[in-house]
Scaffold this motif. Sequence first.
Motif, mmCIF file in Angstrom:
data_model
loop_
_atom_site.group_PDB
_atom_site.id
_atom_site.type_symbol
_atom_site.label_atom_id
_atom_site.label_comp_id
_atom_site.label_asym_id
_atom_site.label_seq_id
_atom_site.Cartn_x
_atom_site.Cartn_y
_atom_site.Cartn_z
ATOM 1 N N LEU A 76 94.061 24.003 -38.134
ATOM 2 C CA LEU A 76 92.754 23.441 -37.776
ATOM 3 C C LEU A 76 91.829 24.527 -38.159
ATOM 4 N N GLU A 77 92.106 25.779 -37.629
ATOM 5 C CA GLU A 77 91.196 26.940 -38.163
ATOM 6 C C GLU A 77 90.869 27.256 -39.728
ATOM 7 N N ARG A 78 92.062 27.035 -40.417
ATOM 8 C CA ARG A 78 91.943 27.061 -41.762
ATOM 9 C C ARG A 78 91.140 25.842 -42.323
ATOM 10 N N LEU A 79 91.015 24.634 -41.767
ATOM 11 C CA LEU A 79 90.235 23.530 -42.154
ATOM 12 C C LEU A 79 88.608 23.895 -41.950
ATOM 13 N N LEU A 80 88.592 24.514 -40.681
ATOM 14 C CA LEU A 80 87.384 24.761 -40.384
ATOM 15 C C LEU A 80 86.712 26.031 -41.543
ATOM 16 N N GLU A 81 87.662 26.983 -41.642
ATOM 17 C CA GLU A 81 87.132 27.906 -42.857
ATOM 18 C C GLU A 81 86.800 27.385 -44.072
ATOM 19 N N ARG A 82 87.738 26.331 -44.438
ATOM 20 C CA ARG A 82 87.436 25.678 -45.654
ATOM 21 C C ARG A 82 86.325 24.656 -45.612
ATOM 22 N N SER A 83 86.167 24.259 -44.799
ATOM 23 C CA SER A 83 84.786 23.436 -44.742
ATOM 24 C C SER A 83 83.463 24.143 -44.676
ATOM 25 N N ALA A 84 83.698 25.486 -44.110
ATOM 26 C CA ALA A 84 82.392 26.244 -44.322
ATOM 27 C C ALA A 84 82.110 26.501 -45.710
ATOM 28 N N LYS A 85 83.242 26.905 -46.659
ATOM 29 C CA LYS A 85 83.031 27.406 -47.933
ATOM 30 C C LYS A 85 82.965 26.165 -48.994
ATOM 31 N N THR A 86 82.696 24.945 -48.571
ATOM 32 C CA THR A 86 82.642 23.889 -49.563
ATOM 33 C C THR A 86 81.470 24.191 -50.721
ATOM 34 N N GLY A 87 80.566 24.933 -50.319
ATOM 35 C CA GLY A 87 79.379 25.021 -51.265
ATOM 36 C C GLY A 87 78.639 23.811 -51.175
ATOM 37 N N ASN A 88 78.335 23.029 -50.198
ATOM 38 C CA ASN A 88 77.491 21.845 -50.000
ATOM 39 C C ASN A 88 76.100 22.446 -49.994
ATOM 40 N N GLU A 89 75.311 22.201 -51.025
ATOM 41 C CA GLU A 89 73.656 22.568 -50.655
ATOM 42 C C GLU A 89 73.102 21.368 -50.080
ATOM 43 N N GLY A 90 71.922 21.108 -50.487
ATOM 44 C CA GLY A 90 71.362 20.040 -49.580
ATOM 45 C C GLY A 90 71.283 18.866 -50.458
ATOM 46 N N TYR A 91 71.918 18.631 -51.518
ATOM 47 C CA TYR A 91 71.787 17.687 -52.342
ATOM 48 C C TYR A 91 73.252 17.027 -52.563
ATOM 49 N N PRO A 92 73.279 15.655 -52.542
ATOM 50 C CA PRO A 92 72.315 14.791 -52.294
ATOM 51 C C PRO A 92 72.217 14.809 -50.767
ATOM 52 N N PRO A 93 71.058 14.353 -50.018
ATOM 53 C CA PRO A 93 71.092 14.075 -48.621
ATOM 54 C C PRO A 93 72.185 13.061 -48.238
ATOM 55 N N PHE A 94 72.668 13.313 -46.962
ATOM 56 C CA PHE A 94 73.460 12.261 -46.371
ATOM 57 C C PHE A 94 73.420 11.927 -44.869
ATOM 58 N N ASN A 95 73.843 10.798 -44.338
ATOM 59 C CA ASN A 95 74.048 10.510 -43.057
ATOM 60 C C ASN A 95 75.478 10.295 -42.658
ATOM 61 N N ILE A 96 75.799 10.816 -41.448
ATOM 62 C CA ILE A 96 77.245 10.555 -40.940
ATOM 63 C C ILE A 96 76.818 9.738 -39.541
ATOM 64 N N GLU A 97 77.391 8.292 -39.467
ATOM 65 C CA GLU A 97 76.891 7.488 -38.281
ATOM 66 C C GLU A 97 78.504 6.846 -37.803
#
Length: 137
Positions: free
Chosen positions: A18-39
Amino acid sequence: MTKLSMGSHPYLLGFEQLERLLERSAKTGNEGYPPFNIEQTSENSYRITLAVAGFAEDNLAITLEDRQLVIRGRQGEDGDGRIFLHRGIAARQFQRSFVLAEGVEVGEAVMENGLLHVDLSRAEPERVIQQISIKRG
């Protein structure tokens, strides 16, 4: 004072992944495009919506790579000889990544009015109670 990571906390056993998954998600390189929603659409379902105006379905790819939902978009360059006096709508590519918890499954993806909807669902885990016997040593 030493900083404890989640994987090294004495009461959290087996959470190193789980800690590795959190680190990987922080490094995904998602800028601000395209905008998105999660509901959250119900107690066990979610919907990710990306604003993908100008993209056709065949310009988009959705893959699941080791519990990581990856949405990529690539538009072809306009090579039909058009002359733009102003070009504010750029043909650009993107990649958005979302790390999914265990048990979260990707449902259908639907394009509607320039929005890409990706539905996710989480199966309710079975409650398991196990009795552990104690042996004499």
